[in-house]
Design a protein around this motif. Structure first.
Motif, PDB file in Angstrom:
ATOM      1  N   ASN A 171      -6.923   0.748  -6.825  1.00  0.00           N
ATOM      2  CA  ASN A 171      -7.518   1.406  -5.660  1.00  0.00           C
ATOM      3  C   ASN A 171      -8.521   0.454  -5.019  1.00  0.00           C
ATOM      4  O   ASN A 171      -9.458  -0.013  -5.674  1.00  0.00           O
ATOM      5  CB  ASN A 171      -8.215   2.708  -6.074  1.00  0.00           C
TER       6      ASN A 171
ATOM      7  N   THR B 215      -1.389  15.737   1.777  1.00  0.00           N
ATOM      8  CA  THR B 215      -2.445  15.834   0.765  1.00  0.00           C
ATOM      9  C   THR B 215      -2.083  16.799  -0.353  1.00  0.00           C
ATOM     10  O   THR B 215      -2.655  16.733  -1.441  1.00  0.00           O
ATOM     11  CB  THR B 215      -3.762  16.277   1.425  1.00  0.00           C
TER      12      THR B 215
ATOM     13  N   SER C  18       0.844  -1.191   0.000  1.00  0.00           N
ATOM     14  CA  SER C  18       0.000   0.000   0.000  1.00  0.00           C
ATOM     15  C   SER C  18       0.877   1.238   0.000  1.00  0.00           C
ATOM     16  O   SER C  18       1.942   1.264   0.625  1.00  0.00           O
ATOM     17  CB  SER C  18      -0.926   0.007   1.219  1.00  0.00           C
TER      18      SER C  18
ATOM     19  N   THR D 243       0.763   5.532   0.335  1.00  0.00           N
ATOM     20  CA  THR D 243      -0.015   6.706   0.725  1.00  0.00           C
ATOM     21  C   THR D 243       0.910   7.908   0.825  1.00  0.00           C
ATOM     22  O   THR D 243       1.924   7.847   1.535  1.00  0.00           O
ATOM     23  CB  THR D 243      -0.712   6.484   2.077  1.00  0.00           C
TER      24      THR D 243
ATOM     25  N   LEU E 239      -0.883  15.012  -3.647  1.00  0.00           N
ATOM     26  CA  LEU E 239      -1.742  14.051  -4.343  1.00  0.00           C
ATOM     27  C   LEU E 239      -1.665  14.191  -5.862  1.00  0.00           C
ATOM     28  O   LEU E 239      -1.668  13.191  -6.587  1.00  0.00           O
ATOM     29  CB  LEU E 239      -3.194  14.224  -3.878  1.00  0.00           C
TER      30      LEU E 239
ATOM     31  N   LYS F 199       2.402  11.296   2.224  1.00  0.00           N
ATOM     32  CA  LYS F 199       2.387  11.820   3.575  1.00  0.00           C
ATOM     33  C   LYS F 199       1.642  13.144   3.676  1.00  0.00           C
ATOM     34  O   LYS F 199       1.177  13.509   4.761  1.00  0.00           O
ATOM     35  CB  LYS F 199       3.822  11.999   4.079  1.00  0.00           C
TER      36      LYS F 199
ATOM     37  N   CYS G 269       6.202   9.046   0.520  1.00  0.00           N
ATOM     38  CA  CYS G 269       5.080   8.126   0.717  1.00  0.00           C
ATOM     39  C   CYS G 269       5.334   7.199   1.896  1.00  0.00           C
ATOM     40  O   CYS G 269       6.478   6.897   2.246  1.00  0.00           O
ATOM     41  CB  CYS G 269       4.859   7.283  -0.543  1.00  0.00           C
TER      42      CYS G 269
ATOM     43  N   GLU H 281      -7.333   2.348   0.063  1.00  0.00           N
ATOM     44  CA  GLU H 281      -5.891   2.334  -0.118  1.00  0.00           C
ATOM     45  C   GLU H 281      -5.525   2.301  -1.601  1.00  0.00           C
ATOM     46  O   GLU H 281      -6.275   1.774  -2.428  1.00  0.00           O
ATOM     47  CB  GLU H 281      -5.274   1.114   0.564  1.00  0.00           C
ATOM     48  N   THR H 282      -4.364   2.846  -1.918  1.00  0.00           N
ATOM     49  CA  THR H 282      -3.760   2.715  -3.236  1.00  0.00           C
ATOM     50  C   THR H 282      -2.744   1.582  -3.169  1.00  0.00           C
ATOM     51  O   THR H 282      -1.815   1.623  -2.378  1.00  0.00           O
ATOM     52  CB  THR H 282      -3.065   4.011  -3.675  1.00  0.00           C
TER      53      THR H 282
END
Length: 305
Positions: free
Chosen positions: A221, A197, A191, A193, A200, A195, A253, A227-228
């Motif tokens: 997704n 926004t 996964s 994500t 993005l 850190k 990330c 989660e990605t």
């Protein structure tokens, strides 16, 4: 070198003088026969040995016309066939590298057969799409030289072509592929994500580019966990893309194990006694329930593996 080349061995045993041209020719013959591998040492950072390496590539490695290329006939189940490196043959080229430039996507392409000119229409055998060649350039370090055409043996770059790394282009008369269109399934997933926004946009841009560059890199997704998930051919494979995202797109990330959805369903009959008391005025109402069938009780538990 005399151990892998008979002509040089005869000169050596006869104690005859061996010139530089004779030695180069022997090294080239042994290299082409895969009996000898020249090794060069240097440092690109210090600019040491770079010119000798380029001279060695010119002196010892085969030119495109001396190599027998193998193509795959898609119409015949990827049957292998020999593809002569000839400008008069059908146009066949391989997109082997993608690069994001100031003018959009720059596609590096090697022409294996035939020729292509600016304004021609080419066919992508992977997507079955027909595309026009808007601009054709030759790369010299960081300089771009516009050229009118390219032929078998050339390595050129194209602007404005939407494709993925490993796609094969033809003139439409043949349906060949230089690499197999069958992509192996990924063996590892993590996964990913960002850190922050604020990152993005660059995060999504990087993932789209990496998917075009590498057909073995997958992005999905998970609608249930949000989660990605990125998948690839191993831990090192995924670590490289995470590092590239940090270095090229300035996106830090968090990498972790994907969450797994566990579902439990109770579908069998259960016996129980329960006394239900309800006060709604007056003396109240009492009801006793027994022997109830539980037909479907579904509980969704989201837990991290």
């Amino acid at each position: 070198v005399s151990e892998v080349d008979d002509h040089l061995a005869e000169l050596f045993l006869a104690e005859e003088p061996i010139g530089a041209d004779v030695l180069k020719a022997a090294i080239r013959r042994a290299t082409l026969a895969n009996k000898f591998a020249p090794v060069f040492m240097g440092s690109a950072y210090k600019n040491k040995g770079v010119q000798l390496l380029l001279d060695g590539a010119s002196d010892y490695l085969p030119c495109p016309t001396e190599v027998i290329n193998t193509a795959l006939d898609v119409d015949k189940g990827e049957e292998a066939l020999q593809l002569p490196c000839s400008p008069s043959g059908p146009f066949v080229a391989l997109a082997f590298k993608l690069e994001e430039g100031k003018y959009g996507q720059l596609t590096y392409m090697r022409v294996y057969s035939g020729k292509v000119s600016k304004g021609d229409f080419i066919h992508n055998t992977s997507t079955n799409k027909r595309t026009r060649v808007p601009r054709l350039v030759r790369i010299h370090s960081d300089e771009l030289e516009d050229i009118p055409s390219a032929q078998a043996g050339d390595i050129v770059a194209l602007f404005g072509i939407e494709c993925a790394s490993g796609d094969t282009f033809t003139d439409g008369s043949v349906n060949y592929a230089m690499t197999s269109i069958k992509v192996p399934e990924p063996v590892m997933s993590v996964s990913l994500t960002p850190k922050s926004t604020d990152q993005l946009a660059n995060f999504q841009k990087a993932l789209q580019r990496f998917q075009r560059e590498d057909p073995t890199f997958h992005v999905a997704n998970n609608a249930e966990t949000g989660e990605t998930i990125i998948s690839g051919m191993g831990e090192l494979h995924l670590d490289i893309y995470v590092e590239r995202m940090r270095r090229e797109y300035k996106v830090d990330c968090e990498v972790g194990r994907p969450k797994v959805n566990y579902r439990e369903a109770i579908t069998q009959r259960a016996e129980f006694n329960y006394l239900h008391k309800k006060q709604s005025g007056g003396s109240g109402i009492d009801r006793l329930l027994t022997s109830v069938d539980i037909v479907a009780v579904v509980m969704v538990v989201v837990a991290a593996v």
